[in-house]
Design an enzyme around this catalytic site. Structure first.
Site: not given
Ligand code: NAI
Length: 302
Positions: A166, A170
């Protein structure tokens, strides 16, 4: 105070069936936008799918007198992205606004992370933004107007235990924003990124209950609405937001140290001896493009 309106504007909100995305869709519609409510309707880890999540939000918008169309495609495929844009163009003739918001989590400590955990997170968050934005950008470019909001995370900006997949995806969205801000400049396409903090199914087990109850997604919505508006002319910015806190995070470049004369070899020991100057962020500033980075190096060396 003049009201920010979106009459005649067409907005796509991905992952708008719940959480933050739902609040964006409701608020944009309440301010006159025609909204495509996209949601795959799956579980928090990306498994499954369903139509109820998007349908319920469309129903709520219509009940309140607004205009909305549902789309159930996954953002994670080229075909899905094209279909989401097609829903907007077929229903309302164009796309003015895209909020890349769809998201899932598959947290594991780094050594336990599987290829599937890595790929699924990248497919939804980073490739998903590409799949949706490429066809949307073509429409925006042709119309000479666009407002894009990407969603990063403080995990993407600063790191977090158990989220290597993640965090990396991101952070990638910052790179995409940097590029689109530059490529969109001459077409009045503005692209910004938010790092929100809000109570949702993604955060229910990572926040203490007291904080969770306070962090209403609606505290993030006003920033996103403003960034999507014609009045916003800023681009390439990263914003932190939650519970009424609005601020910027920026990638900056510091002047650092000049060692040698650009001709003689430089030793590791010289780097060591200048370490405090090299690592100092004093007088750091953002650089608009890679060309500006080369100009900055030239300036420092002159
Ligand atoms: P949420 O789980 O309430 O909403 C995400 C929505 O995206 C869900 O309705 C889900 O069905 C949909 N979705 C998932 N995969 C999809 C796909 N492939 N295609 C289309 N839709 C899909 O989560 P929340 O918190 O509202 O998150 C929204 C965004 O904000 C995410 O990108 C998340 O990573 C980001 N974020 C949220 C934070 C928070 O504090 N809630 C913190 C930092 C970032």
């Amino acid at each position: 105070m003049s009201e920010i309106r979106f009459d005649e504007r067409v907005a796509i909100v991905t992952g708008a069936g719940a959480g933050l995305g739902k609040t964006y869709a409701l608020e944009l519609a309440a301010r006159g936008a025609k909204v495509v409510v996209n949601d795959l309707g799956g579980a928090r880890d990306g498994s499954g799918s369903g139509t109820a999540a998007a349908d319920l939000v469309v129903e709520e918008i219509k009940k309140a007198g607004g205009e909305a169309a549902a789309n159930y495609d996954s953002v994670a495929t080229i075909e899905g992205g094209k279909n989401i844009i097609k829903t907007a163009v077929d229903s309302y003739g164009k796309v003015d606004i895209v909020i890349n918001n769809a998201g899932i989590l598959r947290d594991k400590s780094f050594l336990k992370m599987t290829e599937q955990d890595w790929d699924m997170i990248h497919d939804v968050h980073l490739k998903g933004a590409f799949c949706v934005l490429q066809p949307a950008f073509a429409v925006m470019k042709a119309n000479g107007y666009g407002r894009i909001v990407n969603t990063t995370s403080h995990s993407g900006l600063f790191g977090n235990f158990g989220q290597a997949n993640y965090c990396a995806a991101k952070t990638g969205l910052i790179g995409l924003m940097n590029n689109l801000s530059i490529e969109g400049a001459k077409y009045n396409i503005k692209c910004n990124t938010i790092a929100p903090a809000a109570a949702s199914r993604l955060t229910e087990d990572v926040m203490l209950p007291d904080l969770f109850n306070k962090l209403k997604p609606e505290f993030v919505t006003p920033l996103v609405v403003f960034l999507c508006s014609e009045e916003n002319t800023d681009t390439k910015m990263i914003f932190n937001c939650g519970l009424g806190w609005f601020s910027r995070t920026e990638l900056v470049c510091a002047p650092g140290a000049i060692i040698g004369d650009g001709k003689r070899p430089i030793s590791a020991e010289e780097v060591r001896d200048e370490w405090s100057t090299i690592t100092s962020l004093d007088d750091a500033k953002p650089l608009p493009t890679v060309t500006d980075t080369f100009a900055y190096i030239g300036e420092l060396l002159s």
